[in-house]
Design a protein around this motif. Structure first.
Motif, PDB file in Angstrom:
ATOM      1  N   LEU A  74     -34.069 -32.368  21.375  1.00 16.43           N
ATOM      2  CA  LEU A  74     -33.842 -31.651  20.183  1.00 16.43           C
ATOM      3  C   LEU A  74     -33.013 -32.258  19.243  1.00 16.43           C
ATOM      4  O   LEU A  74     -32.594 -31.483  18.190  1.00 16.43           O
ATOM      5  N   GLY A  75     -32.271 -33.369  19.531  1.00 16.43           N
ATOM      6  CA  GLY A  75     -31.532 -33.939  18.490  1.00 16.43           C
ATOM      7  C   GLY A  75     -30.188 -33.089  18.390  1.00 16.43           C
ATOM      8  O   GLY A  75     -29.499 -33.252  17.429  1.00 16.43           O
ATOM      9  N   GLY A  76     -29.919 -32.367  19.321  1.00 14.98           N
ATOM     10  CA  GLY A  76     -28.646 -31.626  19.332  1.00 14.98           C
ATOM     11  C   GLY A  76     -28.614 -30.417  18.469  1.00 14.98           C
ATOM     12  O   GLY A  76     -27.632 -29.591  18.443  1.00 14.98           O
ATOM     13  N   SER A  77     -29.975 -30.059  18.113  1.00 17.44           N
ATOM     14  CA  SER A  77     -30.084 -28.756  17.267  1.00 17.44           C
ATOM     15  C   SER A  77     -30.179 -27.451  17.870  1.00 17.44           C
ATOM     16  O   SER A  77     -31.243 -27.276  18.491  1.00 17.44           O
ATOM     17  N   VAL A  78     -29.219 -26.503  17.842  1.00 18.52           N
ATOM     18  CA  VAL A  78     -29.467 -25.232  18.526  1.00 18.52           C
ATOM     19  C   VAL A  78     -30.394 -24.397  18.055  1.00 18.52           C
ATOM     20  O   VAL A  78     -31.045 -23.707  18.712  1.00 18.52           O
ATOM     21  N   LEU A 138     -22.998 -23.827  26.055  1.00 21.00           N
ATOM     22  CA  LEU A 138     -24.159 -24.185  26.660  1.00 21.00           C
ATOM     23  C   LEU A 138     -25.228 -24.462  25.715  1.00 21.00           C
ATOM     24  O   LEU A 138     -26.132 -25.239  25.892  1.00 21.00           O
ATOM     25  N   PRO A 139     -25.600 -23.508  24.661  1.00 19.87           N
ATOM     26  CA  PRO A 139     -26.635 -23.873  23.863  1.00 19.87           C
ATOM     27  C   PRO A 139     -26.600 -25.156  23.083  1.00 19.87           C
ATOM     28  O   PRO A 139     -27.685 -25.715  22.963  1.00 19.87           O
ATOM     29  N   ASP A 180     -26.381 -15.525  21.826  1.00 21.63           N
ATOM     30  CA  ASP A 180     -25.392 -16.638  21.466  1.00 21.63           C
ATOM     31  C   ASP A 180     -24.264 -16.040  20.319  1.00 21.63           C
ATOM     32  O   ASP A 180     -23.224 -16.554  20.451  1.00 21.63           O
ATOM     33  N   LYS A 181     -24.539 -15.161  19.525  1.00 22.89           N
ATOM     34  CA  LYS A 181     -23.718 -14.645  18.708  1.00 22.89           C
ATOM     35  C   LYS A 181     -22.636 -13.587  19.144  1.00 22.89           C
ATOM     36  O   LYS A 181     -21.602 -13.605  19.076  1.00 22.89           O
TER      37      LYS A 181
END
Length: 105
Positions: free
Chosen positions: A72-76, A62-63, A55-56
């Motif tokens: 997941l409540g939008g938590s990456v 996408l994540p 991701d970095k």
């Protein structure tokens, strides 16, 4: 296990990490419980860090969208942890199976 898993996953499909862990557990004569714990920890670390690193290196939306889609409540970060859990389960079960081939208890 982390080093071997990282190398095989660069060139081969995702499940080869588990196969490599099973072979390592078999060859090192690891007891079943130790193989399960070590394989699980190595798989978790490998997959969670790989998800964060990718991701970095290759930023994408996408994540974030997957974290919204899953509960997941939008938590990456929770998505990274979930990825690590699946890697840990894969590594743990394959390592345990490899140790059981030798009959370790």
């Amino acid at each position: 296990m982390i080093l071997v898993g990282a190398i095989v996953q660069v060139y081969l499909p995702w499940y080869t990490m588990g196969m490599a862990f099973g072979i390592i557990s078999y060859l090192l004569l690891l007891p079943s419980r130790s193989a399960f714990v070590v394989g699980g920890g190595a798989g978790f670390i490998l997959w969670a860090l790989a998800a964060i690193w990718m991701d970095k290196q290759f930023p994408s939306t996408l994540p974030g969208r997957m974290a919204q889609l899953l509960p997941l409540g939008g938590s990456v970060m929770a998505l990274y942890l979930l990825t690590g859990v699946f890697g840990g389960l894969t590594g743990a079960l394959w390592s345990w199976a490899g140790s059981k081939l030798r009959g370790s208890h």
